[in-house]
Design a protein around this motif. Sequence first.
Motif, PDB file in Angstrom:
ATOM      1  N   ASP A 215      -3.929   1.606  30.771  1.00  0.00           N
ATOM      2  CA  ASP A 215      -3.506   1.077  32.072  1.00  0.00           C
ATOM      3  C   ASP A 215      -4.577   0.155  32.654  1.00  0.00           C
ATOM      4  O   ASP A 215      -4.262  -0.853  33.302  1.00  0.00           O
ATOM      5  N   ARG A 216      -5.858   0.484  32.426  1.00  0.00           N
ATOM      6  CA  ARG A 216      -6.944  -0.325  32.977  1.00  0.00           C
ATOM      7  C   ARG A 216      -7.104  -1.646  32.237  1.00  0.00           C
ATOM      8  O   ARG A 216      -7.369  -2.682  32.844  1.00  0.00           O
ATOM      9  N   THR A 217      -6.924  -1.598  30.934  1.00  0.00           N
ATOM     10  CA  THR A 217      -7.263  -2.766  30.110  1.00  0.00           C
ATOM     11  C   THR A 217      -6.058  -3.546  29.610  1.00  0.00           C
ATOM     12  O   THR A 217      -6.199  -4.690  29.179  1.00  0.00           O
ATOM     13  N   GLY A 218      -4.878  -2.908  29.602  1.00  0.00           N
ATOM     14  CA  GLY A 218      -3.695  -3.567  29.060  1.00  0.00           C
ATOM     15  C   GLY A 218      -3.646  -3.589  27.555  1.00  0.00           C
ATOM     16  O   GLY A 218      -2.815  -4.285  26.954  1.00  0.00           O
ATOM     17  N   ARG A 219      -4.540  -2.825  26.913  1.00  0.00           N
ATOM     18  CA  ARG A 219      -4.569  -2.786  25.449  1.00  0.00           C
ATOM     19  C   ARG A 219      -3.603  -1.739  24.926  1.00  0.00           C
ATOM     20  O   ARG A 219      -3.134  -0.870  25.656  1.00  0.00           O
ATOM     21  N   ARG A 220      -3.337  -1.818  23.610  1.00  0.00           N
ATOM     22  CA  ARG A 220      -2.402  -0.890  22.981  1.00  0.00           C
ATOM     23  C   ARG A 220      -3.043   0.472  22.745  1.00  0.00           C
ATOM     24  O   ARG A 220      -4.262   0.576  22.536  1.00  0.00           O
ATOM     25  N   THR A 221      -2.172   1.488  22.741  1.00  0.00           N
ATOM     26  CA  THR A 221      -2.642   2.860  22.548  1.00  0.00           C
ATOM     27  C   THR A 221      -3.399   3.008  21.231  1.00  0.00           C
ATOM     28  O   THR A 221      -4.463   3.628  21.173  1.00  0.00           O
ATOM     29  N   GLY A 222      -2.854   2.445  20.158  1.00  0.00           N
ATOM     30  CA  GLY A 222      -3.483   2.590  18.845  1.00  0.00           C
ATOM     31  C   GLY A 222      -4.891   2.030  18.808  1.00  0.00           C
ATOM     32  O   GLY A 222      -5.795   2.622  18.196  1.00  0.00           O
ATOM     33  N   ASP A 223      -5.113   0.880  19.468  1.00  0.00           N
ATOM     34  CA  ASP A 223      -6.446   0.271  19.473  1.00  0.00           C
ATOM     35  C   ASP A 223      -7.445   1.136  20.239  1.00  0.00           C
ATOM     36  O   ASP A 223      -8.613   1.263  19.844  1.00  0.00           O
ATOM     37  N   ILE A 224      -6.996   1.706  21.346  1.00  0.00           N
ATOM     38  CA  ILE A 224      -7.889   2.559  22.138  1.00  0.00           C
ATOM     39  C   ILE A 224      -8.226   3.829  21.369  1.00  0.00           C
ATOM     40  O   ILE A 224      -9.369   4.313  21.411  1.00  0.00           O
ATOM     41  N   LEU A 225      -7.255   4.373  20.661  1.00  0.00           N
ATOM     42  CA  LEU A 225      -7.523   5.564  19.851  1.00  0.00           C
ATOM     43  C   LEU A 225      -8.573   5.280  18.781  1.00  0.00           C
ATOM     44  O   LEU A 225      -9.386   6.145  18.449  1.00  0.00           O
ATOM     45  N   LEU A 226      -8.577   4.051  18.247  1.00  0.00           N
ATOM     46  CA  LEU A 226      -9.608   3.666  17.280  1.00  0.00           C
ATOM     47  C   LEU A 226     -10.978   3.602  17.957  1.00  0.00           C
ATOM     48  O   LEU A 226     -11.979   4.076  17.404  1.00  0.00           O
ATOM     49  N   ASP A 227     -11.020   3.003  19.165  1.00  0.00           N
ATOM     50  CA  ASP A 227     -12.293   2.897  19.887  1.00  0.00           C
ATOM     51  C   ASP A 227     -12.863   4.276  20.210  1.00  0.00           C
ATOM     52  O   ASP A 227     -14.080   4.485  20.157  1.00  0.00           O
ATOM     53  N   LEU A 228     -11.956   5.212  20.564  1.00  0.00           N
ATOM     54  CA  LEU A 228     -12.395   6.557  20.913  1.00  0.00           C
ATOM     55  C   LEU A 228     -12.680   7.405  19.672  1.00  0.00           C
ATOM     56  O   LEU A 228     -13.027   8.583  19.794  1.00  0.00           O
TER      57      LEU A 228
ATOM     58  N   LEU B 287     -10.664   8.643  17.661  1.00  0.00           N
ATOM     59  CA  LEU B 287      -9.664   9.694  17.460  1.00  0.00           C
ATOM     60  C   LEU B 287      -8.784   9.381  16.261  1.00  0.00           C
ATOM     61  O   LEU B 287      -8.066  10.238  15.760  1.00  0.00           O
ATOM     62  N   LEU B 288      -8.834   8.124  15.812  1.00  0.00           N
ATOM     63  CA  LEU B 288      -8.100   7.684  14.620  1.00  0.00           C
ATOM     64  C   LEU B 288      -8.973   6.755  13.809  1.00  0.00           C
ATOM     65  O   LEU B 288      -9.796   6.011  14.365  1.00  0.00           O
ATOM     66  N   LYS B 289      -8.790   6.770  12.499  1.00  0.00           N
ATOM     67  CA  LYS B 289      -9.371   5.765  11.629  1.00  0.00           C
ATOM     68  C   LYS B 289      -8.308   4.710  11.333  1.00  0.00           C
ATOM     69  O   LYS B 289      -7.122   4.928  11.559  1.00  0.00           O
ATOM     70  N   ASP B 290      -8.751   3.584  10.790  1.00  0.00           N
ATOM     71  CA  ASP B 290      -7.809   2.484  10.522  1.00  0.00           C
ATOM     72  C   ASP B 290      -6.665   2.925   9.622  1.00  0.00           C
ATOM     73  O   ASP B 290      -5.493   2.644   9.906  1.00  0.00           O
ATOM     74  N   THR B 291      -7.005   3.592   8.519  1.00  0.00           N
ATOM     75  CA  THR B 291      -5.942   4.015   7.594  1.00  0.00           C
ATOM     76  C   THR B 291      -5.050   5.075   8.227  1.00  0.00           C
ATOM     77  O   THR B 291      -3.854   5.124   7.959  1.00  0.00           O
ATOM     78  N   GLU B 292      -5.643   5.921   9.084  1.00  0.00           N
ATOM     79  CA  GLU B 292      -4.831   6.923   9.769  1.00  0.00           C
ATOM     80  C   GLU B 292      -3.858   6.268  10.731  1.00  0.00           C
ATOM     81  O   GLU B 292      -2.714   6.724  10.875  1.00  0.00           O
ATOM     82  N   LYS B 293      -4.280   5.208  11.371  1.00  0.00           N
ATOM     83  CA  LYS B 293      -3.379   4.497  12.287  1.00  0.00           C
ATOM     84  C   LYS B 293      -2.168   3.971  11.518  1.00  0.00           C
ATOM     85  O   LYS B 293      -1.021   4.135  11.945  1.00  0.00           O
ATOM     86  N   LEU B 294      -2.413   3.340  10.378  1.00  0.00           N
ATOM     87  CA  LEU B 294      -1.303   2.842   9.551  1.00  0.00           C
ATOM     88  C   LEU B 294      -0.382   3.987   9.144  1.00  0.00           C
ATOM     89  O   LEU B 294       0.841   3.879   9.211  1.00  0.00           O
ATOM     90  N   TYR B 295      -0.995   5.074   8.714  1.00  0.00           N
ATOM     91  CA  TYR B 295      -0.227   6.219   8.220  1.00  0.00           C
ATOM     92  C   TYR B 295       0.665   6.787   9.317  1.00  0.00           C
ATOM     93  O   TYR B 295       1.864   7.021   9.096  1.00  0.00           O
ATOM     94  N   TYR B 296       0.097   6.989  10.505  1.00  0.00           N
ATOM     95  CA  TYR B 296       0.884   7.629  11.573  1.00  0.00           C
ATOM     96  C   TYR B 296       1.881   6.669  12.219  1.00  0.00           C
ATOM     97  O   TYR B 296       2.938   7.103  12.682  1.00  0.00           O
ATOM     98  N   VAL B 297       1.590   5.373  12.247  1.00  0.00           N
ATOM     99  CA  VAL B 297       2.611   4.420  12.711  1.00  0.00           C
ATOM    100  C   VAL B 297       3.813   4.460  11.773  1.00  0.00           C
ATOM    101  O   VAL B 297       4.969   4.465  12.208  1.00  0.00           O
ATOM    102  N   ALA B 298       3.545   4.495  10.463  1.00  0.00           N
ATOM    103  CA  ALA B 298       4.646   4.570   9.493  1.00  0.00           C
ATOM    104  C   ALA B 298       5.430   5.863   9.648  1.00  0.00           C
ATOM    105  O   ALA B 298       6.668   5.869   9.572  1.00  0.00           O
ATOM    106  N   GLN B 299       4.745   6.972   9.879  1.00  0.00           N
ATOM    107  CA  GLN B 299       5.441   8.243  10.092  1.00  0.00           C
ATOM    108  C   GLN B 299       6.256   8.211  11.384  1.00  0.00           C
ATOM    109  O   GLN B 299       7.350   8.776  11.456  1.00  0.00           O
TER     110      GLN B 299
ATOM    111  N   ALA C 158       0.847  -1.196   0.000  1.00  0.00           N
ATOM    112  CA  ALA C 158       0.000   0.000   0.000  1.00  0.00           C
ATOM    113  C   ALA C 158       0.878   1.240   0.000  1.00  0.00           C
ATOM    114  O   ALA C 158       1.976   1.243   0.563  1.00  0.00           O
ATOM    115  N   VAL C 159       0.382   2.283  -0.646  1.00  0.00           N
ATOM    116  CA  VAL C 159       1.026   3.594  -0.617  1.00  0.00           C
ATOM    117  C   VAL C 159       0.007   4.564  -0.040  1.00  0.00           C
ATOM    118  O   VAL C 159      -1.062   4.769  -0.624  1.00  0.00           O
TER     119      VAL C 159
END
Length: 443
Positions: A291-304, A306-318, A170-171
């Motif tokens: 801290d409460r759930t032990g889940r990753r930051t990126g997954d919680i940001l998706l639940d909230l 605050l990020l979309k799936d493609t945005e998560k990929l984009y910002y992890v790469a950045q 993907a690009v």
Amino acid sequence: MRPKILLVDDNAELLTLLARLMEAEGWTPIAVGKGHTAITKIKSEKPAAAVVDILLPDMMGYDVAHALRNAQVPFVFMTGVFKGGRAASDARSQHGAAAYFEKPFEARKLVEALRELMPVERPSRAAPPPPPAAHEPDFDVEVAVEADEPIEPMELTGKVVLTEDGKVSAVLRGEKVTAASVGVPSRPQPAQPSAPRPPPAPRARTRTADLSRTEGKLEDNVPELITAFHLAQQTGELTLQKGKVKKTIYFETGRPCFAISNLVTDRFGPFLVRVGKITTAQLEECQAAADRTGRRTGDILLDLKLLKDTEKLYYVAQQVKAIVYSVFGWEEGEYRIHFADRAAQEAIKIDLHPANLIVRGVKKLYKPERLYRLLSPEERLIPSPQPAYGLHEVELERWEAEILPKVDGTRTVAELIHVAQRPEHAVYGFLYGMLALKVLDRT
């Protein structure tokens, strides 16, 4: 007794990497950078086999090959210059080479060729006694550390290339990203009149690193270390440490594809705050949920949301790009090389061409005073007889492409700056970037 392998090349970082590969095979590497030294080692060390670069600083590798043949030592050639079927054929028929490798080459195939040259009673493959902590994780990413010095802002292009199984999957394109500074005064400073730059101190790059080891002092050799992985098409890790801060770049067949850091500001949540994607308050909410759930930051940001799936990929790469580029700003520290393939465990990998990574890293992170130390205005540069990369692999700005043919040894760096009609530090960054790629060389 462990067979000795003579390695002859003037690229110190490539020698370091190849030496580590020899050790992993249970062989003892004898690494040298000049032909005359190699000929001396043939007599004193009596190697079982040799790997010889054809273009050496003091003689041609053919002369070393002649000495090896006289001593009945089998050898293989490697080269970045003499390419093509005719060159390979002549190397075998006229000089007696058992194999011929054009840079970049797969180090695995080089090792296989050397195995064929070993005595029948060669030892079983076993790694030599490693340096301390080699059997334990060298990189503790769980223990985050704070920066002990200010972090400068960094601009990142709005394009990331994701890979899967070594192929582009993907690009993603987005807005250019600027990671804000940390610990740097934001108040604008009054403009200072430009003072004449003092004459540079005499350039001296002495390397005292043991080329048979996997570690050494980090000076200005980040580009050379990246190029060593590229030339050997090697999969592995390059860990850089400066004080308490550690950063590791993962390579897959010679290309940087991922990076991790133990620096708090390099973590995903704080990075999103630095680039302005989320606020500090939103990060704190996310961290509390983690801290409460032990889940990753990126997954919680998706639940909230605050990020979309493609945005998560984009910002992890950045985020990965930012970690990799940041090490170009280091002028001191230590490095270690490992051949583990932890990159295979990462779900998201990016494609960073080493040539463009090096050029951009130099231009983005090398400060003017550092460039003035590494390259003096009186020096004359010429096209390299043995470039590590082809020009077609480097993305050049228009003015860079126009000035490059003028870098032919007839003009000094100062004269090239005048011809380019560009800011002095910009021309210095471009010229040193070309030196770092070995596209240019010093006269």
